[in-house]
Scaffold this active site. Structure first.
Site, PDB file in Angstrom:
ATOM      1  N   GLY A  47       5.999  -4.840  -8.327  1.00 60.83           N
ATOM      2  CA  GLY A  47       6.946  -4.241  -7.309  1.00 60.83           C
ATOM      3  C   GLY A  47       7.452  -5.085  -6.280  1.00 60.83           C
ATOM      4  O   GLY A  47       8.474  -5.008  -5.703  1.00 60.83           O
ATOM      5  N   ASP A 102       4.957  -4.334  -2.355  1.00 62.89           N
ATOM      6  CA  ASP A 102       6.295  -3.470  -1.868  1.00 62.89           C
ATOM      7  C   ASP A 102       5.892  -2.149  -0.928  1.00 62.89           C
ATOM      8  O   ASP A 102       6.416  -2.242   0.102  1.00 62.89           O
ATOM      9  CB  ASP A 102       6.687  -3.071  -3.356  1.00 62.89           C
ATOM     10  CG  ASP A 102       5.662  -2.351  -4.139  1.00 62.89           C
ATOM     11  OD1 ASP A 102       4.671  -2.382  -3.686  1.00 62.89           O
ATOM     12  OD2 ASP A 102       6.069  -1.845  -5.177  1.00 62.89           O
ATOM     13  N   ASP A 105       0.880   2.963  -0.249  1.00 65.86           N
ATOM     14  CA  ASP A 105       0.640   4.577  -0.537  1.00 65.86           C
ATOM     15  C   ASP A 105      -0.740   4.981  -0.020  1.00 65.86           C
ATOM     16  O   ASP A 105      -0.981   5.237   1.270  1.00 65.86           O
ATOM     17  CB  ASP A 105       0.876   4.969  -1.989  1.00 65.86           C
ATOM     18  CG  ASP A 105       1.198   6.530  -2.186  1.00 65.86           C
ATOM     19  OD1 ASP A 105       0.933   7.273  -1.091  1.00 65.86           O
ATOM     20  OD2 ASP A 105       1.189   6.919  -3.259  1.00 65.86           O
ATOM     21  N   ASP A 161       9.557   1.108  -8.607  1.00 68.45           N
ATOM     22  CA  ASP A 161      10.083   1.876  -9.925  1.00 68.45           C
ATOM     23  C   ASP A 161       9.628   3.201  -9.876  1.00 68.45           C
ATOM     24  O   ASP A 161       8.583   3.727  -9.235  1.00 68.45           O
ATOM     25  CB  ASP A 161       9.535   1.102 -11.056  1.00 68.45           C
ATOM     26  CG  ASP A 161       8.113   1.339 -10.994  1.00 68.45           C
ATOM     27  OD1 ASP A 161       7.348   0.954 -10.034  1.00 68.45           O
ATOM     28  OD2 ASP A 161       7.748   1.745 -12.156  1.00 68.45           O
TER      29      ASP A 161
HETATM   30  P1  IMP Z   1      -1.555   2.492  -3.489  1.00 69.66           P
HETATM   31  O1  IMP Z   1      -2.511   1.897  -4.126  1.00 69.66           O
HETATM   32  O2  IMP Z   1      -1.704   3.946  -3.509  1.00 69.66           O
HETATM   33  O3  IMP Z   1      -1.356   1.944  -1.917  1.00 69.66           O
HETATM   34  O4  IMP Z   1      -0.311   2.389  -4.149  1.00 69.66           O
HETATM   35  C1  IMP Z   1       0.475   1.367  -4.026  1.00 69.66           C
HETATM   36  C2  IMP Z   1       1.143   1.113  -5.301  1.00 69.66           C
HETATM   37  O5  IMP Z   1       1.598   2.044  -6.096  1.00 69.66           O
HETATM   38  C3  IMP Z   1       2.545   0.246  -4.800  1.00 69.66           C
HETATM   39  O6  IMP Z   1       2.416  -0.993  -4.886  1.00 69.66           O
HETATM   40  C4  IMP Z   1       3.609   0.782  -5.778  1.00 69.66           C
HETATM   41  O7  IMP Z   1       3.606  -0.297  -6.778  1.00 69.66           O
HETATM   42  C5  IMP Z   1       3.248   2.148  -6.247  1.00 69.66           C
HETATM   43  N1  IMP Z   1       3.798   3.229  -5.470  1.00 69.66           N
HETATM   44  C6  IMP Z   1       3.126   3.938  -4.548  1.00 69.66           C
HETATM   45  N2  IMP Z   1       3.962   4.803  -4.078  1.00 69.66           N
HETATM   46  C7  IMP Z   1       5.263   4.703  -4.655  1.00 69.66           C
HETATM   47  C8  IMP Z   1       6.606   4.981  -4.635  1.00 69.66           C
HETATM   48  O8  IMP Z   1       6.992   5.878  -3.806  1.00 69.66           O
HETATM   49  N3  IMP Z   1       7.474   4.560  -5.321  1.00 69.66           N
HETATM   50  C9  IMP Z   1       7.344   3.526  -6.196  1.00 69.66           C
HETATM   51  N4  IMP Z   1       5.966   2.960  -6.286  1.00 69.66           N
HETATM   52  C10 IMP Z   1       4.961   3.377  -5.657  1.00 69.66           C
HETATM   53 MG    MG Z   2       3.056  -2.410  -6.508  1.00 72.75          MG
END
Ligand code: IMP
Ligand code: MG
Length: 176
Positions: A47, A102, A105, A161
């Protein structure tokens, strides 16, 4: 350019000109904060690849660049299942490290990577994320540099993506 994915409309969220400006500002701020230092910049694949490519061109200090890759849940894996796919090759013990992601979340991915990096005993560790989703998180994670605070909606473009599609979009979109 692509205006829909799997029949779902793409709604513009951040235009490329706005992204460029913000990325440049982040680069300038990082340059200021690390002047006279030799920074190791680590991008989290996939990402961050476009964000990192633009960001490093606005950073005017000595840097070494490397990447790590972790599994994502883009293909239906649980968010909790994070796995390191490629080990870091660059030695970082006693060095200043900046992690580039990137978007945040849940923060689970960064939490996992942060632990991994810290186990290698860097002199310092900071985090730079292009986007941060406004939401309540189980674990509060400190991000040192944030480009955009965004609503908790699914976004694509500029490296991010939807099931591996849309990374090549120059702007950032919300999927309807
Ligand atoms: P987390 O571990 O929940 O913080 O998610 C992080 C990863 O999930 C990011 O680095 C993204 O690659 C992917 N991700 C989370 N939300 C989105 C989104 O809205 N669009 C695309 N990728 C996302
Ligand atoms: Mg990512």
């Amino acid at each position: 350019m692509l205006k829909e994915i799997n029949g779902r409309k793409l709604i513009i969220l951040i235009e490329s000109s706005e992204i460029s400006k913000k990325v440049h500002d982040l680069g300038q701020q990082i340059t200021e904060d690390y002047k006279d230092k030799n920074l190791v910049i680590i991008g989290i694949l996939k990402g961050s690849f476009i964000f990192l490519a633009d960001l490093v061109r606005s950073i005017e200090i000595r840097t070494e660049i490397d990447f790590i890759r972790v599994s994502s849940y883009g293909k239906g894996i649980n968010p909790g299942d994070i796995e390191l796919i490629t080990e870091l090759q660059t030695p970082i013990k006693n060095r200043d490290v900046l992690l580039v992601e990137d978007l945040l979340d849940t923060g689970a991915t960064l939490e996992f990577i942060k632990k991994y990096i810290l186990s290698k005993q860097p002199a310092s560790l900071k985090i730079c994320a292009l986007m941060n989703k406004k939401k309540t998180r189980e674990t509060a994670i400190d991000v040192d540099y944030v480009g955009f605070e965004i609503d908790d909606k699914f976004v694509i473009g500029y490296g991010t993506d939807f099931a591996e599609e849309g990374r090549n979009l120059p702007d950032i979109y919300v999927i309807e």
